[in-house]
Design an enzyme around this catalytic site. Structure first.
Site, PDB file in Angstrom:
ATOM      1  N   LYS A 198       0.919  -1.244  -0.141  1.00 26.01           N
ATOM      2  CA  LYS A 198       0.079  -0.004   0.064  1.00 26.01           C
ATOM      3  C   LYS A 198       0.803   1.216  -0.071  1.00 26.01           C
ATOM      4  O   LYS A 198       1.941   1.157  -0.047  1.00 26.01           O
ATOM      5  CB  LYS A 198      -1.097  -0.011   1.340  1.00 26.01           C
ATOM      6  CG  LYS A 198      -1.940  -1.183   1.328  1.00 26.01           C
ATOM      7  CD  LYS A 198      -2.897  -1.169   0.256  1.00 26.01           C
ATOM      8  CE  LYS A 198      -3.695  -2.559  -0.011  1.00 26.01           C
ATOM      9  NZ  LYS A 198      -4.345  -3.223   0.838  1.00 26.01           N
TER      10      LYS A 198
HETATM   11  C1  LIG Z   1      -5.295  -4.103   1.543  1.00 28.69           C
HETATM   12  C2  LIG Z   1      -6.711  -4.483   1.575  1.00 28.69           C
HETATM   13  C3  LIG Z   1      -7.409  -4.522   2.668  1.00 28.69           C
HETATM   14  C4  LIG Z   1      -6.888  -5.189   3.967  1.00 28.69           C
HETATM   15  O1  LIG Z   1      -5.777  -4.685   4.498  1.00 28.69           O
HETATM   16  P1  LIG Z   1      -4.880  -5.607   5.495  1.00 28.69           P
HETATM   17  O2  LIG Z   1      -3.916  -4.344   6.045  1.00 28.69           O
HETATM   18  O3  LIG Z   1      -3.901  -6.481   4.392  1.00 28.69           O
HETATM   19  O4  LIG Z   1      -5.480  -6.363   6.365  1.00 28.69           O
HETATM   20  C5  LIG Z   1      -8.903  -4.177   2.725  1.00 28.69           C
HETATM   21  N1  LIG Z   1      -9.464  -3.914   1.582  1.00 28.69           N
HETATM   22  C6  LIG Z   1      -8.838  -3.566   0.496  1.00 28.69           C
HETATM   23  C7  LIG Z   1      -9.572  -3.021  -0.767  1.00 28.69           C
HETATM   24  C8  LIG Z   1      -7.376  -3.943   0.536  1.00 28.69           C
HETATM   25  O5  LIG Z   1      -6.905  -3.570  -0.817  1.00 28.69           O
END
Ligand SMILES: *Cc1c(COP(=O)(O)O)cnc(C)c1O
Length: 399
Positions: A198
């Site tokens: 991210k």
């Molecule tokens: C990455 C992601 C999540 C979950 O996040 P984590 O930190 O991996 O638990 C939820 N929704 C979307 C759309 C994502 O891309």
């Protein structure tokens, strides 16, 4: 361009020897120093870096409150928890998303109901949401897919008209803006993830933003077992006494992680700019390549490009997506597919009775989409390799 080059898939030499991933973290010396300082400090968790990270984050996204938790998934769980849903309540969720967006509704005993997306942008379609409304609808979870803000005007108006909250899963959209306003202050609750792919990372981590201080207080309690005061607050108040008032979890984010998050946050704007630059280079390169169509962009938005998604025009190609995926991987390009619509996963089909045909636009898109590598640490040479490989593979399979 001519294709005398044999595909790596067919025994030719690959564009790259080492696989370029679709996303990757960027860690610098300042990050390392920040984590080391936290490690040598008094507080490894529930310390001052948590509140500092929350304050800086809230300021960055224009929200009154930000509550740090241990993952984006925990953030989604916490966000839906504070909405006090009852069993059999329904939560409308964008079909084109990571499963966690929908699972959060299941965690709190509600039913996730898939709603279809706009085929051009793959963003939640307000008209599809309206078709899914029932007497039991209690919330809407929109997703800023790929990093592009959804239609907050239409979705916000629909939520207000129905008297239900809009929750934004903005895991893709930290640093994005809609009508000049940053994502993070456009819904009742907005959720972010700090997974390494991210925009900023804390290893694992997440954040919930809201303008409602009462919701923020409940979110803080939920991430700490449902206990009203955390360890440091008790220490400061000089008392051992605490009360648990509702069932919570240990969803805390440690000071080590918040130190990294604070350091990463300083580079957010530069990282988003680099992502936009890479996206512009791809746009230019693929403008003349008919079988490769980037997703549409909404004029009122500034896109944060967590993902660069193209839609393969399969009628112009002699192969299906799986073969093109394999061919690009063989060339050393770590393409990916985001996502199989959540309602097609076996768990959701069995548990909630969802089925193919529920969301035709998302399902059709799924057969055609491919995410190309995009992250700030990519060099111009990396970008050029992706373009070369896509051209090589597409020309090989062109009709
Ligand atoms: C990455 C992601 C999540 C979950 O996040 P984590 O930190 O991996 O638990 C939820 N929704 C979307 C759309 C994502 O891309």
């Amino acid at each position: 361009m001519h294709t005398t080059q044999r595909l790596a898939l067919h025994g030719g030499s690959p564009v790259r020897r080492r696989m370029l991933p679709y996303g990757h973290q960027q860690i610098d010396a300042a990050d390392e120093a920040a984590v080391l300082a936290a490690l040598r400090s008094e507080w490894l968790t529930t310390g001052p870096r948590v509140a500092e990270f929350e304050r800086c984050f809230a300021e960055t996204v224009g929200a009154r409150e930000a509550v740090a938790v241990s993952s984006g998934t925990a953030a989604l769980h916490a966000a839906l928890h504070v909405l006090d849903l009852a069993p059999a309540d329904e939560v409308i969720v964008a079909a084109m998303t990571f499963v966690a967006s929908a699972n959060a509704a299941a965690y709190v005993g509600a039913r996730p109901v898939p709603a279809d997306v706009d085929p051009a942008t793959l963003l939640l379609d307000p008209a599809a949401v309206r078709r899914r409304l029932t007497r039991r609808t209690r919330a809407i979870v929109a997703v800023d897919y790929a990093g592009q803000p959804c239609d907050y005007a239409a979705l916000g108006a629909l939520a207000a008209e129905q008297g239900i909250p809009l929750v934004a899963d903005a895991a893709h959209a930290l640093g994005a803006a809609w009508c000049g306003r940053p994502v993070g202050s456009l819904a009742r609750l907005t959720v972010f993830s700090f997974h390494p792919v991210k925009h900023i990372t804390t290893g694992e981590g997440g954040m919930i933003c809201t303008d409602d201080p009462r919701l923020a207080a409940r979110l803080r309690q939920f991430r700490n077992h449902g206990i009203a005061r955390d360890h440091r607050e008790r220490e400061t108040a000089g008392t051992w006494y605490y009360e648990m008032t509702e069932l919570g979890f240990n969803y805390r984010l440690s000071d080590l992680q918040c130190a990294l998050g604070l350091s990463q946050l300083r580079r957010l704007a530069a990282g988003v700019r680099r992502r936009q630059e890479i996206a512009a280079a791809y746009d230019a390169a693929f403008a003349g390549l008919a079988p490769v169509m980037p997703l549409a962009r909404r004029a009122e938005s500034s896109h944060a490009f967590h993902l660069y998604v193209v839609r393969l025009q399969l009628d112009l190609l002699r192969a299906r997506r799986a073969e093109l995926y394999g061919a690009l991987r063989a060339e050393g390009i770590g393409v990916n597919v985001h996502y199989l619509p959540f309602h097609l996963h076996p768990y959701h089909r069995t548990r909630f009775g969802t089925a193919p045909g529920d969301c035709p636009a998302a399902e059709a898109a799924y057969e055609q989409i491919l995410s190309l590598p995009i992250y700030p640490a990519m060099s111009d040479a990396d970008v050029a390799d992706v373009v070369t490989a896509v051209q090589k593979v597409v020309e090989e399979y062109a009709r």
